[in-house]
Motif scaffolding. Structure first.
Motif, PDB file in Angstrom:
ATOM      1  N   MET A   1       0.838  -1.191   0.000  1.00  0.00           N
ATOM      2  CA  MET A   1       0.000   0.000   0.000  1.00  0.00           C
ATOM      3  C   MET A   1       0.878   1.248   0.000  1.00  0.00           C
ATOM      4  O   MET A   1       1.919   1.281   0.650  1.00  0.00           O
ATOM      5  CB  MET A   1      -0.889   0.014   1.247  1.00  0.00           C
ATOM      6  CG  MET A   1      -1.945   1.101   1.245  1.00  0.00           C
ATOM      7  SD  MET A   1      -2.838   1.192   2.831  1.00  0.00           S
ATOM      8  CE  MET A   1      -1.591   2.001   3.843  1.00  0.00           C
ATOM      9  N   HIS A   2       0.466   2.255  -0.745  1.00  0.00           N
ATOM     10  CA  HIS A   2       1.271   3.467  -0.903  1.00  0.00           C
ATOM     11  C   HIS A   2       0.566   4.668  -0.276  1.00  0.00           C
ATOM     12  O   HIS A   2      -0.657   4.809  -0.340  1.00  0.00           O
ATOM     13  CB  HIS A   2       1.516   3.742  -2.386  1.00  0.00           C
ATOM     14  CG  HIS A   2       2.113   2.587  -3.123  1.00  0.00           C
ATOM     15  ND1 HIS A   2       3.396   2.143  -2.905  1.00  0.00           N
ATOM     16  CD2 HIS A   2       1.587   1.763  -4.075  1.00  0.00           C
ATOM     17  CE1 HIS A   2       3.652   1.112  -3.693  1.00  0.00           C
ATOM     18  NE2 HIS A   2       2.560   0.862  -4.403  1.00  0.00           N
ATOM     19  N   LYS A   3       1.355   5.547   0.342  1.00  0.00           N
ATOM     20  CA  LYS A   3       0.861   6.803   0.907  1.00  0.00           C
ATOM     21  C   LYS A   3       1.932   7.868   0.707  1.00  0.00           C
ATOM     22  O   LYS A   3       3.116   7.545   0.559  1.00  0.00           O
ATOM     23  CB  LYS A   3       0.593   6.660   2.415  1.00  0.00           C
ATOM     24  CG  LYS A   3      -0.401   5.586   2.792  1.00  0.00           C
ATOM     25  CD  LYS A   3      -0.505   5.434   4.305  1.00  0.00           C
ATOM     26  CE  LYS A   3      -1.098   6.661   4.953  1.00  0.00           C
ATOM     27  NZ  LYS A   3      -1.368   6.452   6.402  1.00  0.00           N
ATOM     28  N   PHE A   4       1.522   9.123   0.700  1.00  0.00           N
ATOM     29  CA  PHE A   4       2.517  10.182   0.786  1.00  0.00           C
ATOM     30  C   PHE A   4       3.155  10.115   2.173  1.00  0.00           C
ATOM     31  O   PHE A   4       2.456   9.978   3.180  1.00  0.00           O
ATOM     32  CB  PHE A   4       1.881  11.563   0.578  1.00  0.00           C
ATOM     33  CG  PHE A   4       1.639  11.927  -0.850  1.00  0.00           C
ATOM     34  CD1 PHE A   4       2.668  11.869  -1.781  1.00  0.00           C
ATOM     35  CD2 PHE A   4       0.385  12.333  -1.271  1.00  0.00           C
ATOM     36  CE1 PHE A   4       2.438  12.206  -3.111  1.00  0.00           C
ATOM     37  CE2 PHE A   4       0.150  12.666  -2.597  1.00  0.00           C
ATOM     38  CZ  PHE A   4       1.181  12.595  -3.516  1.00  0.00           C
TER      39      PHE A   4
ATOM     40  N   ARG B   1      -2.258  14.847   6.678  1.00  0.00           N
ATOM     41  CA  ARG B   1      -3.115  13.987   7.488  1.00  0.00           C
ATOM     42  C   ARG B   1      -4.422  14.679   7.858  1.00  0.00           C
ATOM     43  O   ARG B   1      -5.477  14.040   7.908  1.00  0.00           O
ATOM     44  CB  ARG B   1      -2.375  13.571   8.764  1.00  0.00           C
ATOM     45  CG  ARG B   1      -1.284  12.539   8.531  1.00  0.00           C
ATOM     46  CD  ARG B   1      -0.679  12.126   9.841  1.00  0.00           C
ATOM     47  NE  ARG B   1       0.167  10.946   9.688  1.00  0.00           N
ATOM     48  CZ  ARG B   1       0.398  10.067  10.647  1.00  0.00           C
ATOM     49  NH1 ARG B   1      -0.162  10.234  11.830  1.00  0.00           N
ATOM     50  NH2 ARG B   1       1.180   9.025  10.447  1.00  0.00           N
ATOM     51  N   ARG B   2      -4.352  15.963   8.146  1.00  0.00           N
ATOM     52  CA  ARG B   2      -5.547  16.687   8.561  1.00  0.00           C
ATOM     53  C   ARG B   2      -6.632  16.614   7.501  1.00  0.00           C
ATOM     54  O   ARG B   2      -7.827  16.508   7.814  1.00  0.00           O
ATOM     55  CB  ARG B   2      -5.185  18.149   8.848  1.00  0.00           C
ATOM     56  CG  ARG B   2      -6.317  19.006   9.335  1.00  0.00           C
ATOM     57  CD  ARG B   2      -6.869  18.524  10.653  1.00  0.00           C
ATOM     58  NE  ARG B   2      -5.878  18.534  11.722  1.00  0.00           N
ATOM     59  CZ  ARG B   2      -6.097  18.099  12.956  1.00  0.00           C
ATOM     60  NH1 ARG B   2      -7.270  17.580  13.253  1.00  0.00           N
ATOM     61  NH2 ARG B   2      -5.150  18.142  13.871  1.00  0.00           N
TER      62      ARG B   2
ATOM     63  N   ALA C   1     -16.478  14.502   5.901  1.00  0.00           N
ATOM     64  CA  ALA C   1     -15.593  14.231   7.035  1.00  0.00           C
ATOM     65  C   ALA C   1     -14.225  14.863   6.831  1.00  0.00           C
ATOM     66  O   ALA C   1     -13.609  15.377   7.773  1.00  0.00           O
ATOM     67  CB  ALA C   1     -15.456  12.718   7.234  1.00  0.00           C
ATOM     68  N   VAL C   2     -13.730  14.852   5.581  1.00  0.00           N
ATOM     69  CA  VAL C   2     -12.433  15.454   5.288  1.00  0.00           C
ATOM     70  C   VAL C   2     -12.493  16.971   5.481  1.00  0.00           C
ATOM     71  O   VAL C   2     -11.587  17.582   6.057  1.00  0.00           O
ATOM     72  CB  VAL C   2     -11.989  15.108   3.853  1.00  0.00           C
ATOM     73  CG1 VAL C   2     -10.793  15.947   3.443  1.00  0.00           C
ATOM     74  CG2 VAL C   2     -11.637  13.626   3.764  1.00  0.00           C
TER      75      VAL C   2
ATOM     76  N   ALA D   1      -9.068  13.324  12.526  1.00  0.00           N
ATOM     77  CA  ALA D   1      -7.887  13.157  11.673  1.00  0.00           C
ATOM     78  C   ALA D   1      -6.654  13.685  12.379  1.00  0.00           C
ATOM     79  O   ALA D   1      -6.600  14.848  12.764  1.00  0.00           O
ATOM     80  CB  ALA D   1      -8.088  13.893  10.351  1.00  0.00           C
ATOM     81  N   TYR D   2      -5.651  12.787  12.567  1.00  0.00           N
ATOM     82  CA  TYR D   2      -4.371  13.212  13.120  1.00  0.00           C
ATOM     83  C   TYR D   2      -3.328  12.153  12.856  1.00  0.00           C
ATOM     84  O   TYR D   2      -3.657  11.075  12.374  1.00  0.00           O
ATOM     85  CB  TYR D   2      -4.453  13.507  14.629  1.00  0.00           C
ATOM     86  CG  TYR D   2      -5.089  12.456  15.484  1.00  0.00           C
ATOM     87  CD1 TYR D   2      -4.327  11.390  15.972  1.00  0.00           C
ATOM     88  CD2 TYR D   2      -6.437  12.515  15.802  1.00  0.00           C
ATOM     89  CE1 TYR D   2      -4.913  10.424  16.782  1.00  0.00           C
ATOM     90  CE2 TYR D   2      -7.015  11.563  16.605  1.00  0.00           C
ATOM     91  CZ  TYR D   2      -6.250  10.522  17.112  1.00  0.00           C
ATOM     92  OH  TYR D   2      -6.822   9.581  17.897  1.00  0.00           O
TER      93      TYR D   2
END
Length: 259
Positions: free
Chosen positions: A117-120, A160-161, A251-252, A258-259
């Protein structure tokens, strides 16, 4: 004793219905079925009695193929539309400390199949080698996060926020490893700690978003996260996926949990 109790309950329900006649008050009875959505429940007459019929959850067939096609088309379109945004985010991650732009991690997908799985990258380089005391964790069970994690970079906090660090997972959706909507993709160590019932999370593809993300995200306990994921597995539908995607946008924007 149980038969007598059942007869008493039935008689009481019938008398209650009689008592409400002409009052304009409706009688609503809960079937007592936990974590089973309405579309799976139907009333069918059997020997003259109205009985509840509960359909099996759907994990194969035309609906599942339609979901997969929607995932690939939707994620592919988003990757094309968001290319300028992805390039800017990648540049911001790299400029802060000149480290890797993408963080890749092994996760467990449908049927227990492993995938990357990829994320920044939102943490300092080597963050996974820094060990914290259990008392610093937010949450319980295999799932935990640290609210004010010192390993998170300044750029990472912004990512992340607004959940922007998750955007590279669109590529995982295009590849077929993930779905746009589904349970949270677990680590192998988490799966090893699963109770027998929790393994049902692996009956569907993990999702870029899901019920737990739109119901509190990191503020949820491990037990609540599992309950919501299992509810999704048992009751998923295409219209339900669309509702979760819409709630994800809200939600975003609200940035809750979110944290």
């Amino acid at each position: 004793a149980s038969a007598a109790s059942w007869r008493n309950a039935t008689d009481g329900l019938r008398k209650l219905g009689w008592a409400l006649e002409g009052t304009g008050i409706d009688l609503v009875v809960s079937p007592g079925l936990v974590d089973v959505a309405g579309p799976r429940i139907h009333s069918r007459p059997v020997a003259g009695l109205p009985l509840l019929y509960v359909e099996e959850p759907t994990f194969t067939g035309a609906r599942r193929l339609a979901k997969s096609a929607f995932d690939v088309v939707g994620a592919g379109a988003l990757l094309l539309l968001l290319q300028p945004v992805l390039l800017v985010l990648a540049l911001l991650v790299w400029v802060e400390d000149r480290g890797p732009i993408v963080y890749s991690q092994n996760r467990v997908g449908i049927g227990g199949r492993r995938f990357v799985m990829h994320k920044f990258r939102s943490m300092v380089v080597g963050a996974d080698k820094i060990v914290f005391d259990a008392k610093d964790h937010d949450g319980a069970g295999p799932l935990f996060k640290i609210r004010d994690d010192p390993r998170v970079t300044r750029t990472g906090r912004v990512l992340r926020r607004f959940s922007l660090d998750e955007l590279p997972q669109l590529w995982n959706v295009v590849r077929g490893d993930m779905s746009l909507v589904g349970p949270r993709p677990p680590l192998a160590s988490e799966v090893a700690a699963y109770d027998e019932d929790v393994h049902r999370r692996l009956l569907v593809k993990p999702g870029l978003t899901g019920l737990w993300q739109v119901s509190g995200r990191s503020d949820l306990s491990w037990e609540d996260s599992v309950r919501l994921d299992l509810y999704y597995v048992e009751n998923w539908s295409f219209t339900g996926d669309l509702r979760i995607l819409w709630r994800t946008l809200r939600a975003v924007v609200d940035r809750r949990g979110a944290y």
